[in-house]
Enzyme design. Sequence first.
Site, mmCIF file in Angstrom:
data_model
loop_
_atom_site.group_PDB
_atom_site.id
_atom_site.type_symbol
_atom_site.label_atom_id
_atom_site.label_comp_id
_atom_site.label_asym_id
_atom_site.label_seq_id
_atom_site.Cartn_x
_atom_site.Cartn_y
_atom_site.Cartn_z
ATOM 1 N N GLU A 32 -89.531 -35.524 7.362
ATOM 2 C CA GLU A 32 -88.571 -34.742 8.151
ATOM 3 C C GLU A 32 -87.554 -35.661 8.819
ATOM 4 O O GLU A 32 -87.671 -36.878 8.809
ATOM 5 C CB GLU A 32 -89.305 -33.949 9.242
ATOM 6 N N ASN A 87 -85.721 -25.298 14.175
ATOM 7 C CA ASN A 87 -85.149 -25.894 12.962
ATOM 8 C C ASN A 87 -83.656 -25.609 12.847
ATOM 9 O O ASN A 87 -83.083 -24.855 13.628
ATOM 10 C CB ASN A 87 -85.870 -25.359 11.713
ATOM 11 N N ASP A 146 -85.360 -24.120 6.825
ATOM 12 C CA ASP A 146 -85.796 -25.350 7.474
ATOM 13 C C ASP A 146 -84.557 -26.101 7.953
ATOM 14 O O ASP A 146 -83.643 -25.498 8.500
ATOM 15 C CB ASP A 146 -86.666 -26.176 6.517
#
Length: 291
Positions: free
Chosen positions: A17, A146, A197
């Site tokens: 991430e 997100n 996301d």
Amino acid sequence: MMDSVSVLSDHICELGEGPSYDPATDTLFWFDIVNGKLLEKPLAGALKIHDLGVMASAIAVIDDARQLIATEVGLQVRDVKTGKLTLHTPIEADNPLTRSNDSRVHPCGAFWTGTMGKAEGKSAGSIYWFFKGELRRLFSDITVSNSICFSEDGAIAYYTDTATGLLMRVACDPATGLPTGEPKVFVDHRSQKGYVDGSVVDRDGVLWNAVWGGKAVKAYSPDGTLLREIPMPVTQPSCPAFVGQKGDRIAVTSAWKGKDEKQRKLDPQAGMTFLLDVQVKGRFEPRVLIA
């Protein structure tokens, strides 16, 4: 030019991430959040892995010697040479059940940073604004923060609570990065495969979103129209970042988190980081102003 997707790093992250590219050093940084790792890779160089000893999810450049990292205890300053972390601004440091998640720098130098429950508990997280030492909570009751990103002029912010399936947009003050209106739905993704996301916005105002569980990166026009969908070789792409000296390519992290052994065998590249050769007018993250 034909689009292509290649492997930028074959290092497998459980939860890759927070990619962020530093054009000054031609280097991509990203995280394996749950394992407390910071990954550093010059686009033409070898991968370095830094053990942070704390869950962390996002990075921003303060100056040539320092970086700001969003961690499970708050915003920490990292010395680039030594790797030493120093807590600058605690965020939910007294809550062991939450951690940092998606974050990004507004064009003015403010930092929007999100939290979430480590076990993804409902409404356990929030989204905060940090600017020159001041911290404010912007949105609460967030399950999975997100898609924090901004238009180039700083007048629009985007974000999502992934659990809702709704990608939101809100008007902002370009000088401070603070919201000036009420959030409105930008994209309703509830009837689509996968979950919204991480996202970034290019110089044309196009928002590029990684679709967790959807095996794709989607591009939306400034009015929310789906422009294109780029298939990915993994089920759980997690977050994009513009890379290269012209910002004309996109790096995308991914994850195997939540998959059992059988599912991982069916998704062998899950957790790798990819490079998308697409026609894009990307832009770089501004430096964050901490004081």
